[in-house]
Design an enzyme around this catalytic site. Structure first.
Site, PDB file in Angstrom:
ATOM      1  N   GLU A 237       2.337 -10.596   4.647  1.00  0.00           N
ATOM      2  CA  GLU A 237       3.110  -9.615   3.884  1.00  0.00           C
ATOM      3  C   GLU A 237       2.906  -9.977   2.428  1.00  0.00           C
ATOM      4  O   GLU A 237       3.430 -10.970   1.933  1.00  0.00           O
ATOM      5  CB  GLU A 237       4.588  -9.667   4.295  1.00  0.00           C
ATOM      6  N   CYS A 271       9.413  -7.578  -3.465  1.00  0.00           N
ATOM      7  CA  CYS A 271       8.070  -7.050  -3.220  1.00  0.00           C
ATOM      8  C   CYS A 271       8.065  -5.550  -2.997  1.00  0.00           C
ATOM      9  O   CYS A 271       7.050  -4.890  -3.244  1.00  0.00           O
ATOM     10  CB  CYS A 271       7.433  -7.761  -2.031  1.00  0.00           C
TER      11      CYS A 271
END
Length: 466
Positions: A237, A271
């Site tokens: 990720e 993020c």
């Protein structure tokens, strides 16, 4: 869990006050290797434990997190900086991941396949991958831990986890809970120290069958190269550069609050937070006015203090990156609507005022690079097609946001956006029961949802002839 003294100590610093609040040992490569062997020794027993027994331990850990959430929140805020209310929200989600995957552990199903001969039986079973090496980031030091280890443990894997060096105390507190509620020795292992040494050991050690990492795209590329020789299974990720599209038919006040919730949570160190704000031209002036007013009222300070909306950035290097993006955007014609300066709160931490820029050019650093700070810039668009083109003009593909009340546009735009997550009139789409992850250079695989446990399982086909 056991923590050994190794090659010295790493200080843990409160990012708001710059005071040392603890220290952790730097474990040697050999000690990391021993932790991996402990996980391997425990794997045979853990993987054969009935799913209901694994589920109970995961649920028990969640219960303790809920019971001790005030204590854990203060640890998290002290080492990471986010406001206490956000720390509580993160720990709640950390517990929810444990709960969700405790339930998913009971739903690891196989299947029977119709055979092509009367004397054959065909079946498919799913088995745990094995020992997992997990590496978690500093911006969510609790929820990223459980989002990785909960599905691994539920699947029957054992885990060796390395938390971020800046925020190890939250992980240590969680692993103490795992030990306290009775996870068998070797099932959950915590290692701290050099990120490079630990990652290299995860990648080179054949006992580690899978590595799960959350962090930058640059490090993700390094892990891909490092894992290539053993064809190591990877879940990655990585970075994001989320567009936030505001169409003229949306509720502008709702969109303003959406930007606040998405962009300025955790001081923009998220993020999936909005990085590029695209607003349809005929509502641009009104929207800019409303958003600038809302941003200017956000309170900056120590996350442990009441009423604080924006805590410190993790360090001065991160703040310098934001300063450089602001300077570059202004040099290219951008205009500061609010913020744009270091926040003076009477503390030595890396504080920066929540900032909104207008007229940001397409070639600005802010438009091309991930920000990871309390800064966003606005650029106008005319048509739906232009909005989609601008939104997709990036190598990243983690999250995107769309504000509109047109149902047809919802379908067209959400399907055209090249992102793994799309929030439609929803600035915080992450939930434990849904898959989380990106496409393009934002990573491989998904965490959360039923997909999250699938990443820790191997599929085996068995053909029986009799």
């Amino acid at each position: 869990m056991e923590v050994w003294a190794g090659n010295g100590w790493l200080p843990v610093i409160n990012p708001a006050t710059q005071e040392q609040i603890g220290r952790v040992p730097v474990m040697s490569r050999q000690q990391v290797r021993e932790s991996i062997q402990c996980a391997m020794d425990a794997f045979q027993g853990w993987s054969k434990l009935p799913a209901k027994d694994r589920a109970k331990l995961l649920r028990d850990a969640a219960v303790v997190i809920y019971e001790e959430i005030d204590r854990l929140s203060r640890i998290l805020t002290a080492e990471q900086g986010k406001p206490l209310s956000e720390a509580r929200g993160e720990l709640t989600m950390a517990a929810e991941y444990l709960e969700w995957f405790s339930e998913e552990s009971r739903r690891i199903y196989g299947e029977l396949i119709p055979a092509s001969a009367v004397n054959k039986r065909l079946q498919v079973i799913r088995q745990p991958v094995g020992v997992v090496g997990a590496i978690t980031p500093w911006n969510f030091p609790a929820s990223m831990v459980t989002r990785k280890i909960a599905p691994a443990l539920a699947a029957g894997c054992t885990v060796v986890l390395k938390p971020a060096s800046a925020t190890p105390l939250t992980a240590i507190a969680l692993f103490e809970i795992f030990q306290r509620i009775g996870f068998p020795p070797g099932v959950t292992n915590l290692v701290v120290g050099s990120a490079k040494d630990i990652a290299d050991e995860f990648l080179s050690n054949p006992i580690v069958r899978k590595v799960s990492f959350t962090g930058s795209t640059e490090v993700g590329r390094t892990l891909i190269r490092g894992g290539a020789e053993q064809i190591k299974k990877l879940s990655l990720e990585l970075g994001g550069h989320a567009p936030f599209l505001v169409f003229d038919d949306c509720d502008l006040n709702d969109a303003v609050q959406g930007v606040i919730a998405s962009k300025y949570r955790n001081a923009g160190q998220t993020c999936i937070c909005a990085n590029r704000l695209y607003v349809q031209s005929n509502v641009l002036e009104e929207f800019q006015y409303k958003l600038a007013a809302a941003v200017s009222h956000l309170k900056v300070g120590n996350g442990l203090d009441d009423g604080v909306d924006i805590g410190p950035m993790i360090n001065t290097e991160a703040r310098d990156h934001v300063i450089n993006q602001v300077r570059d955007a202004v040099q290219r014609g951008g205009k500061v609507l609010t913020g744009g300066k270091i926040a003076d709160v009477g503390l030595p931490g890396a504080f920066y005022s929540p900032t909104l820029l207008a007229n940001v050019s397409d070639d600005a650093m802010l438009t091309r690079e991930e920000t990871f700070g309390p800064l966003i810039g606005i650029r106008s668009f005319e048509s739906e097609e232009e909005a989609i083109r601008l939104a997709n003009d990036t190598p990243y593909g983690l999250a995107a946001y769309v504000y509109t009340r047109d149902l047809g546009r919802v379908t067209r735009v959400s399907e055209a956006l090249e992102y793994g997550i799309v929030g439609v009139n929803d600035p915080v789409p992450t939930v434990v029961q849904a898959p989380f992850g990106g496409i393009k250079e934002s990573g491989w695989g998904r965490e959360g949802g039923w997909q999250g446990i699938d990443a820790y399982l191997e599929t085996k086909f068995i053909s029986i002839r009799y």
